[in-house]
Design a protein around this motif. Structure first.
Motif, PDB file in Angstrom:
ATOM      1  N   ARG A 149       9.124 -47.503  23.480  1.00  0.00           N
ATOM      2  CA  ARG A 149       8.826 -46.406  22.473  1.00  0.00           C
ATOM      3  C   ARG A 149       8.106 -45.284  23.092  1.00  0.00           C
ATOM      4  NH1 ARG A 149      10.357 -47.779  16.950  1.00  0.00           N
ATOM      5  NH2 ARG A 149       9.222 -45.778  16.560  1.00  0.00           N
ATOM      6  N   GLY A 150       7.791 -45.405  24.491  1.00  0.00           N
ATOM      7  CA  GLY A 150       7.174 -44.461  25.237  1.00  0.00           C
ATOM      8  C   GLY A 150       5.743 -45.014  25.967  1.00  0.00           C
ATOM      9  N   ASP A 151       5.498 -46.305  25.820  1.00  0.00           N
ATOM     10  CA  ASP A 151       4.254 -46.658  26.401  1.00  0.00           C
ATOM     11  C   ASP A 151       4.391 -47.311  27.699  1.00  0.00           C
ATOM     12  OD1 ASP A 151       5.447 -49.161  25.483  1.00  0.00           O
ATOM     13  OD2 ASP A 151       3.756 -49.596  24.174  1.00  0.00           O
ATOM     14  N   GLY A 152       5.548 -47.321  28.315  1.00  0.00           N
ATOM     15  CA  GLY A 152       5.989 -47.739  29.200  1.00  0.00           C
ATOM     16  C   GLY A 152       6.311 -49.506  29.414  1.00  0.00           C
ATOM     17  N   LEU A 153       6.146 -49.911  28.148  1.00  0.00           N
ATOM     18  CA  LEU A 153       6.460 -51.480  27.945  1.00  0.00           C
ATOM     19  C   LEU A 153       7.716 -51.729  27.195  1.00  0.00           C
ATOM     20  CD1 LEU A 153       2.930 -52.813  26.972  1.00  0.00           C
ATOM     21  CD2 LEU A 153       4.134 -53.093  29.150  1.00  0.00           C
ATOM     22  N   PHE A 154       8.674 -52.340  27.824  1.00  0.00           N
ATOM     23  CA  PHE A 154       9.923 -52.754  27.071  1.00  0.00           C
ATOM     24  C   PHE A 154       9.871 -54.120  26.236  1.00  0.00           C
ATOM     25  CE2 PHE A 154      11.273 -50.071  30.658  1.00  0.00           C
ATOM     26  CZ  PHE A 154      12.275 -49.477  30.143  1.00  0.00           C
ATOM     27  N   ALA A 198       6.469 -42.286  34.396  1.00  0.00           N
ATOM     28  CA  ALA A 198       5.406 -41.598  33.792  1.00  0.00           C
ATOM     29  C   ALA A 198       5.587 -40.010  34.182  1.00  0.00           C
ATOM     30  CB  ALA A 198       4.155 -42.055  34.205  1.00  0.00           C
ATOM     31  N   ASP A 199       5.526 -39.490  35.398  1.00  0.00           N
ATOM     32  CA  ASP A 199       5.376 -38.194  35.643  1.00  0.00           C
ATOM     33  C   ASP A 199       6.809 -37.601  35.134  1.00  0.00           C
ATOM     34  OD1 ASP A 199       3.364 -38.540  36.920  1.00  0.00           O
ATOM     35  OD2 ASP A 199       4.244 -38.494  39.191  1.00  0.00           O
ATOM     36  N   LEU A 200       8.153 -38.163  35.060  1.00  0.00           N
ATOM     37  CA  LEU A 200       9.129 -37.749  34.550  1.00  0.00           C
ATOM     38  C   LEU A 200       8.948 -37.707  33.077  1.00  0.00           C
ATOM     39  CD1 LEU A 200      11.840 -36.648  35.580  1.00  0.00           C
ATOM     40  CD2 LEU A 200      12.740 -39.061  34.687  1.00  0.00           C
ATOM     41  N   ILE A 257      11.139 -45.593  39.818  1.00  0.00           N
ATOM     42  CA  ILE A 257       9.949 -46.356  39.705  1.00  0.00           C
ATOM     43  C   ILE A 257       9.070 -45.934  38.690  1.00  0.00           C
ATOM     44  CG2 ILE A 257      10.403 -47.551  41.893  1.00  0.00           C
ATOM     45  CD1 ILE A 257       8.205 -45.534  42.938  1.00  0.00           C
ATOM     46  N   GLY A 258       8.393 -46.877  38.120  1.00  0.00           N
ATOM     47  CA  GLY A 258       7.151 -46.313  37.229  1.00  0.00           C
ATOM     48  C   GLY A 258       6.268 -47.309  37.026  1.00  0.00           C
TER      49      GLY A 258
END
Length: 323
Positions: A243-248, A212-214, A322-323
Motif C-alpha cells: 500500500r505504499g510503504d515498500g512492504l508487500f 522509491a524514487d519512481l 530495484i527498490g
C-alpha cells in the motif's frame, strides 16, 4: 483445498502445504526428480523448512503439472532479455480469476465499487499474460461502464481520470511502470484519494530507477500520498500487494521466505537480504514451491520487500526495478 481458497475460508497453511508437497512429489515428475536430486524426499521432509523449492527456471524448460492432460491454457511470461518464456499451465482459469479477486478484495474492498483503468501496453501486445487476465476480470467485475484497457492513448486516459475524479468516483489505475511514468510526465493531475498501482516493469523503455524514487515522481505528478504495488509473476497464481510503504503482504495462500545468498538450502534470518522462496498453495496443479531469482528481505509479520534480482538473472518483465 481449492474450495477453501475459493471461498475465502481460513486455511491451516502448514498442514495444507505439507499435504500439497506429498501430492506434487508423487504426481509432478519434474518436481519429484528435483526433490530426489537435492535429497528432499518425503521421508526427509518433516516441516515446511524441509520442503525443496524448485528453481523458477524450470518453468522455461519443462511443463510442470500433476496431470498428464493438456491444460485449458498457458500463462506465458514476456521473455524479456532473450532467455525464453516461462510457461505456466492453467487447468482451471476460473479458479485463477476467483483467487485474484479474493486476494485483491481482502486488501482493497469490493471491486464492483471501482472504476478499473488498466494501462498495460507491453502486456496487451502479447498473448498469455496472467496480469492482463487479472485486469480483464477486474474490469468485468467493476460496476463502472468506463472501466477498460488503455494501450497508448494516454490523452484519453487522462481525460477519463479527470472526469472520474471530478465525479467523486473511486478509481483503480493499474499500470506498468514505464507507461505510468509517461502518463505522469505528459498528463500530471490531481488524483488524491485514488489507488495508483504499479506492477513493475520498464522493459527497456525507460531508465531504471529504484522503486522509491519512481514512486516519488508518481506521487508528485498525481498528488497522492502513496503509490501502491502489485507483486505477481507468471509462475504464481497468487499476488501480494503493497500500500505504499515498500512492504508487500502475502495472502493466506502464499508465504515468502528469504534464503541465504551462499547457501540456497538455508533460510536467511528475518531482515537479512537473501533470495526469495515462495510457497503458493494456489499453484496446486503445477508446483507450489518456487525458488525465485528475486532478492529481498522477509520479516516476522510475514511481510517482505523486493530489492532487485540476482546478478546474471533474467531481466523479468514483471519486476525490473530495484527498490
Amino acid at each position: 483445498m481449492k474450495e477453501t481458497l475459493g471461498s475465502g475460508e481460513k486455511l491451516e497453511f502448514e498442514k495444507a502445504a505439507m499435504d500439497l508437497f506429498q501430492i506434487q512429489y508423487k504426481h509432478n515428475p519434474v518436481y519429484r526428480q528435483w526433490c530426489d536430486y537435492v535429497k528432499g524426499t518425503p521421508d526427509r521432509v518433516n516441516s515446511l523448512e524441509d520442503i525443496p523449492f524448485l528453481p523458477i527456471g524450470f518453468f522455461k524448460q519443462k511443463q510442470l503439472s500433476i496431470f498428464k492432460a493438456e491444460p485449458e491454457l498457458f500463462f506465458r511470461s514476456s521473455g524479456t532479455g532473450g532467455y525464453g518464456q516461462s510457461k505456466h499451465a492453467a487447468y482451471d482459469p476460473d479458479f485463477y480469476d476467483l483467487r485474484t479477486q479474493r486476494i485483491f478484495e481482502a486488501t482493497y474492498g469490493p471491486i464492483q465499487e471501482l472504476c478499473v483503468l488498466a494501462l498495460l501496453p507491453a502486456y496487451l501486445e502479447r498473448e498469455g499474460s496472467s496480469l492482463v487476465r487479472m485486469a480483464q476480470h477486474f474490469i468485468n467485475l467493476s460496476g463502472d461502464p468506463d472501466s477498460g484497457f488503455y494501450l497508448h492513448n494516454l490523452e484519453a486516459l487522462a481525460d477519463k481520470l479527470k472526469a472520474k475524479q471530478a465525479a467523486g468516483k473511486k478509481i483503480l489505475l493499474l499500470g506498468v511502470s514505464f507507461a505510468l511514468w509517461d502518463l505522469a510526465e505528459q498528463f500530471p493531475q490531481n488524483l488524491s484519494g485514488q489507488i495508483i498501482m504499479e506492477t513493475g516493469g520498464m522493459k527497456g523503455r525507460r531508465k531504471e530507477l529504484i522503486r522509491a524514487d519512481l514512486h516519488q515522481i508518481f506521487k508528485g505528478a498525481f498528488q497522492v500520498d502513496a503509490i501502491h504495488s502489485e507483486y505477481g509473476m507468471t509462475e504464481l497464481f497468487s499476488q501480494a500487494y503493497s500500500r505504499g510503504d515498500g512492504l508487500f503482504y502475502p495472502p493466506d495462500s502464499m508465504r515468502v521466505y528469504s534464503r541465504e545468498m551462499e547457501d540456497p538450502f538455508s533460510r536467511a534470518s528475518f531482515g537479512k537480504t537473501g533470495g526469495l522462496n515462495i510457497i503458493d498453495l494456489a499453484n496446486m496443479d503445477t508446483c507450489a514451491f518456487i525458488e525465485t531469482q528475486d532478492l529481498g528481505r522477509c520479516y516476522e509479520d510475514a511481510s517482505f520487500e523486493v530489492l532487485g534480482r540476482f546478478d546474471r538473472a533474467e531481466v523479468r518483465g514483471c519486476n525490473l526495478m530495484i527498490g
